[in-house]
Design a protein around this motif. Sequence first.
Motif, PDB file in Angstrom:
ATOM      1  N   ILE A 166      -8.197 -11.069  -4.844  1.00  0.00           N
ATOM      2  CA  ILE A 166      -7.350 -10.342  -3.905  1.00  0.00           C
ATOM      3  C   ILE A 166      -6.783 -11.326  -2.885  1.00  0.00           C
ATOM      4  O   ILE A 166      -7.524 -12.031  -2.207  1.00  0.00           O
ATOM      5  N   VAL A 167      -5.441 -11.376  -2.814  1.00  0.00           N
ATOM      6  CA  VAL A 167      -4.759 -12.324  -1.934  1.00  0.00           C
ATOM      7  C   VAL A 167      -3.940 -11.631  -0.848  1.00  0.00           C
ATOM      8  O   VAL A 167      -3.434 -12.296   0.062  1.00  0.00           O
ATOM      9  N   GLY A 168      -3.786 -10.305  -0.949  1.00  0.00           N
ATOM     10  CA  GLY A 168      -3.018  -9.567   0.045  1.00  0.00           C
ATOM     11  C   GLY A 168      -3.476  -8.127   0.121  1.00  0.00           C
ATOM     12  O   GLY A 168      -4.090  -7.607  -0.823  1.00  0.00           O
ATOM     13  N   HIS A 169      -3.172  -7.485   1.253  1.00  0.00           N
ATOM     14  CA  HIS A 169      -3.593  -6.102   1.478  1.00  0.00           C
ATOM     15  C   HIS A 169      -2.652  -5.433   2.466  1.00  0.00           C
ATOM     16  O   HIS A 169      -2.174  -6.068   3.413  1.00  0.00           O
ATOM     17  N   VAL A 170      -2.384  -4.142   2.243  1.00  0.00           N
ATOM     18  CA  VAL A 170      -1.625  -3.332   3.195  1.00  0.00           C
ATOM     19  C   VAL A 170      -2.268  -1.948   3.260  1.00  0.00           C
ATOM     20  O   VAL A 170      -2.771  -1.445   2.255  1.00  0.00           O
ATOM     21  N   LEU A 171      -2.248  -1.373   4.461  1.00  0.00           N
ATOM     22  CA  LEU A 171      -2.855  -0.059   4.671  1.00  0.00           C
ATOM     23  C   LEU A 171      -1.862   0.872   5.353  1.00  0.00           C
ATOM     24  O   LEU A 171      -1.173   0.477   6.299  1.00  0.00           O
ATOM     25  N   PHE A 172      -1.811   2.110   4.871  1.00  0.00           N
ATOM     26  CA  PHE A 172      -0.997   3.172   5.457  1.00  0.00           C
ATOM     27  C   PHE A 172      -1.956   4.276   5.876  1.00  0.00           C
ATOM     28  O   PHE A 172      -2.768   4.732   5.073  1.00  0.00           O
ATOM     29  N   SER A 173      -1.866   4.707   7.141  1.00  0.00           N
ATOM     30  CA  SER A 173      -2.806   5.711   7.651  1.00  0.00           C
ATOM     31  C   SER A 173      -2.068   6.840   8.358  1.00  0.00           C
ATOM     32  O   SER A 173      -0.909   6.697   8.761  1.00  0.00           O
ATOM     33  N   ARG A 174      -2.773   7.962   8.516  1.00  0.00           N
ATOM     34  CA  ARG A 174      -2.214   9.144   9.174  1.00  0.00           C
ATOM     35  C   ARG A 174      -2.017   8.907  10.666  1.00  0.00           C
ATOM     36  O   ARG A 174      -2.873   8.329  11.313  1.00  0.00           O
ATOM     37  N   LEU A 175      -0.912   9.409  11.173  1.00  0.00           N
ATOM     38  CA  LEU A 175      -0.716   9.490  12.623  1.00  0.00           C
ATOM     39  C   LEU A 175      -1.155  10.875  13.067  1.00  0.00           C
ATOM     40  O   LEU A 175      -1.047  11.844  12.313  1.00  0.00           O
ATOM     41  N   ARG A 176      -1.608  10.988  14.293  1.00  0.00           N
ATOM     42  CA  ARG A 176      -1.906  12.296  14.874  1.00  0.00           C
ATOM     43  C   ARG A 176      -0.606  12.981  15.301  1.00  0.00           C
ATOM     44  O   ARG A 176      -0.493  14.185  15.264  1.00  0.00           O
ATOM     45  N   SER A 177       0.358  12.158  15.698  1.00  0.00           N
ATOM     46  CA  SER A 177       1.669  12.662  16.117  1.00  0.00           C
ATOM     47  C   SER A 177       2.674  11.520  15.980  1.00  0.00           C
ATOM     48  O   SER A 177       2.323  10.382  16.277  1.00  0.00           O
ATOM     49  N   PRO A 178       3.883  11.821  15.519  1.00  0.00           N
ATOM     50  CA  PRO A 178       4.426  13.074  15.068  1.00  0.00           C
ATOM     51  C   PRO A 178       3.755  13.554  13.771  1.00  0.00           C
ATOM     52  O   PRO A 178       3.320  12.753  12.945  1.00  0.00           O
ATOM     53  N   GLU A 179       3.699  14.856  13.628  1.00  0.00           N
ATOM     54  CA  GLU A 179       3.077  15.470  12.461  1.00  0.00           C
ATOM     55  C   GLU A 179       3.789  15.045  11.177  1.00  0.00           C
ATOM     56  O   GLU A 179       5.010  14.933  11.138  1.00  0.00           O
ATOM     57  N   GLY A 180       3.008  14.778  10.145  1.00  0.00           N
ATOM     58  CA  GLY A 180       3.568  14.416   8.843  1.00  0.00           C
ATOM     59  C   GLY A 180       4.026  12.980   8.745  1.00  0.00           C
ATOM     60  O   GLY A 180       4.734  12.611   7.806  1.00  0.00           O
ATOM     61  N   CYS A 181       3.613  12.154   9.715  1.00  0.00           N
ATOM     62  CA  CYS A 181       4.033  10.752   9.742  1.00  0.00           C
ATOM     63  C   CYS A 181       2.841   9.829   9.548  1.00  0.00           C
ATOM     64  O   CYS A 181       1.691  10.198   9.763  1.00  0.00           O
ATOM     65  N   LEU A 182       3.143   8.599   9.161  1.00  0.00           N
ATOM     66  CA  LEU A 182       2.139   7.581   8.881  1.00  0.00           C
ATOM     67  C   LEU A 182       2.375   6.323   9.705  1.00  0.00           C
ATOM     68  O   LEU A 182       3.456   6.123  10.254  1.00  0.00           O
ATOM     69  N   ALA A 183       1.349   5.469   9.721  1.00  0.00           N
ATOM     70  CA  ALA A 183       1.439   4.140  10.326  1.00  0.00           C
ATOM     71  C   ALA A 183       1.230   3.105   9.235  1.00  0.00           C
ATOM     72  O   ALA A 183       0.416   3.298   8.329  1.00  0.00           O
ATOM     73  N   LEU A 184       1.957   2.016   9.300  1.00  0.00           N
ATOM     74  CA  LEU A 184       1.749   0.864   8.434  1.00  0.00           C
ATOM     75  C   LEU A 184       1.027  -0.172   9.278  1.00  0.00           C
ATOM     76  O   LEU A 184       1.598  -0.724  10.204  1.00  0.00           O
ATOM     77  N   ALA A 185      -0.232  -0.433   8.960  1.00  0.00           N
ATOM     78  CA  ALA A 185      -1.000  -1.457   9.677  1.00  0.00           C
ATOM     79  C   ALA A 185      -2.436  -1.418   9.195  1.00  0.00           C
ATOM     80  O   ALA A 185      -2.993  -0.327   9.048  1.00  0.00           O
ATOM     81  N   PRO A 186      -2.985  -2.549   8.974  1.00  0.00           N
ATOM     82  CA  PRO A 186      -2.375  -3.871   8.988  1.00  0.00           C
ATOM     83  C   PRO A 186      -1.848  -4.265   7.608  1.00  0.00           C
ATOM     84  O   PRO A 186      -2.107  -3.591   6.620  1.00  0.00           O
ATOM     85  N   ILE A 187      -1.121  -5.362   7.590  1.00  0.00           N
ATOM     86  CA  ILE A 187      -0.738  -6.009   6.343  1.00  0.00           C
ATOM     87  C   ILE A 187      -1.113  -7.469   6.488  1.00  0.00           C
ATOM     88  O   ILE A 187      -0.806  -8.101   7.507  1.00  0.00           O
ATOM     89  N   GLY A 188      -1.827  -7.982   5.500  1.00  0.00           N
ATOM     90  CA  GLY A 188      -2.258  -9.378   5.564  1.00  0.00           C
ATOM     91  C   GLY A 188      -2.197 -10.041   4.201  1.00  0.00           C
ATOM     92  O   GLY A 188      -2.388  -9.394   3.174  1.00  0.00           O
ATOM     93  N   VAL A 189      -1.919 -11.342   4.229  1.00  0.00           N
ATOM     94  CA  VAL A 189      -1.903 -12.175   3.027  1.00  0.00           C
ATOM     95  C   VAL A 189      -2.668 -13.445   3.366  1.00  0.00           C
ATOM     96  O   VAL A 189      -2.536 -13.979   4.477  1.00  0.00           O
ATOM     97  N   LEU A 190      -3.485 -13.918   2.422  1.00  0.00           N
ATOM     98  CA  LEU A 190      -4.211 -15.165   2.664  1.00  0.00           C
ATOM     99  C   LEU A 190      -3.236 -16.245   3.099  1.00  0.00           C
ATOM    100  O   LEU A 190      -2.143 -16.375   2.510  1.00  0.00           O
ATOM    101  N   PRO A 191      -3.570 -17.045   4.114  1.00  0.00           N
ATOM    102  CA  PRO A 191      -2.640 -18.053   4.632  1.00  0.00           C
ATOM    103  C   PRO A 191      -2.040 -18.975   3.562  1.00  0.00           C
ATOM    104  O   PRO A 191      -0.843 -19.266   3.601  1.00  0.00           O
TER     105      PRO A 191
END
Length: 172
Positions: free
Chosen positions: A62-87
């Motif tokens: 595994i050389v990279g990773h990205v995560l999408f998670s639920r926001l509490r508000s606005p409803e029905g929206c997500l956050a992109l964080a974190p995203i990382g790649v080995l240096p």
Amino acid sequence: MKTLGFDEETMIIREARSGDEAAIRKVETAAFEQSMEAELVEALDAAGDTVLSLVAEEGGKIVGHVLFSRLRSPEGCLALAPIGVLPERQKRGIGSALIREGLARLAKADWKALFLLGYPDYYRRFGFSVEAAERFETGYPKEATMVLELAEGGLGGCSGPIVYAPAFEMFE
């Protein structure tokens, strides 16, 4: 699963699965030169706020990773964080490939929009906009707060606070 060629190697982008936790921690810690982002991933997973977690794998590593998670508000929206790649694998399109694959998968779901905090010059290429996020309230720097509608008109006239999952409080 999607396979792409990078530097004559084969890269696979797939959903994270049980057993990937240590490798994801290693990627996020190395990419940010601290463990806070790795701890964020673990806290979001533990709270059940992870919607989509993707890894980039080359030669079984595994050389990279990205995560999408639920926001509490606005409803029905997500956050992109974190995203990382080995240096040692950065600046080769791996982060972009992870984001594009995530966006493609999320576009098939019923999410309205995706918010993030980052560098506008980088994220504009994916369609993120600082201007579209201006009507939302946040305690984070406004000049780095961006949004991308995942469904046409998904945000409509929506405004108000951006409330991240509780795990993000470690960054405040």
